[in-house]
Design an enzyme around this catalytic site. Sequence first.
Site, short mmCIF file in Angstrom:
data_model
loop_
_atom_site.label_atom_id
_atom_site.label_comp_id
_atom_site.label_asym_id
_atom_site.label_seq_id
_atom_site.Cartn_x
_atom_site.Cartn_y
_atom_site.Cartn_z
N HIS A 62 0.83 -1.20 0.00
CA HIS A 62 0.00 0.00 0.00
C HIS A 62 0.87 1.26 0.00
O HIS A 62 1.95 1.28 0.56
CB HIS A 62 -0.89 0.04 1.24
CG HIS A 62 -1.74 -1.19 1.39
ND1 HIS A 62 -2.24 -1.58 2.60
CD2 HIS A 62 -2.19 -2.09 0.49
CE1 HIS A 62 -2.96 -2.69 2.44
NE2 HIS A 62 -2.93 -3.03 1.17
N LYS A 71 6.66 5.71 7.38
CA LYS A 71 6.11 4.82 8.41
C LYS A 71 7.22 4.27 9.29
O LYS A 71 8.27 3.86 8.81
CB LYS A 71 5.38 3.64 7.76
CG LYS A 71 4.16 4.06 6.97
CD LYS A 71 3.49 2.87 6.30
CE LYS A 71 2.27 3.31 5.52
NZ LYS A 71 1.64 2.18 4.82
N TYR A 131 2.16 1.11 13.82
CA TYR A 131 3.04 1.98 13.07
C TYR A 131 2.59 3.43 13.12
O TYR A 131 1.41 3.74 13.20
CB TYR A 131 3.22 1.51 11.62
CG TYR A 131 1.97 1.41 10.79
CD1 TYR A 131 1.62 2.42 9.91
CD2 TYR A 131 1.15 0.29 10.86
CE1 TYR A 131 0.47 2.32 9.13
CE2 TYR A 131 0.02 0.17 10.08
CZ TYR A 131 -0.31 1.20 9.23
OH TYR A 131 -1.45 1.11 8.45
N ASP A 168 -6.04 -6.00 -2.28
CA ASP A 168 -4.71 -6.52 -2.58
C ASP A 168 -4.75 -7.56 -3.70
O ASP A 168 -3.80 -7.68 -4.47
CB ASP A 168 -4.08 -7.10 -1.31
CG ASP A 168 -3.77 -6.02 -0.29
OD1 ASP A 168 -3.62 -4.84 -0.67
OD2 ASP A 168 -3.69 -6.35 0.91
#
Length: 180
Positions: A62, A71, A131, A168
């Site tokens: 992503h 991130k 995250y 996905d």
Amino acid sequence: MKATPLDESDVIVLQPTVFSDDRGYFFESYNAQTFNELVGPDIHFVQDNQSRSTQGVLRGLHYQVNNPQGKLVRVLEGEIFDVAVDLRKSKPTFGQWVGARLSSTEQNQIWIPEGFAHGFLVLSSHAVVAYKTTDYWSPKDERYLLWNDPAIGIEWPLTMEPLLSAKDQNASPLSQTETY
């Protein structure tokens, strides 16, 4: 905290200093001053995310096009194989991937700068992943890169067919994705 760059991609694995005794352990999971000394200029996080997934779940790859996110990823429970794919056309590492095993026992983390697609595969019976991001989630800017695109050649440590979301499963290969 120790910082280990992964190749020349700007992705860095961070290993905190863990203090253990018979009562358990303590470590500093994030310190803005130390992080910026190890990673680079002032980076500001605006959002924290957390997911729980079962073994074999593959989340990713992503990214966001107009609001890219850096991130800082860590595992609170379990173990994952974490992957970043460089989507920055101006870099010699464009289209290349790096990966690292992250686990709650190692307490390691990975810094993925803006301009990368990100994903992970759950290796343990389950994993809780947390995250921090440098920009807010923007659904209209979210894009999906095909997790098994042969042009990228990610070597996922698969022991079974991965469990994928519909997004996905329908992701685009690198040749058809928007990049930076």
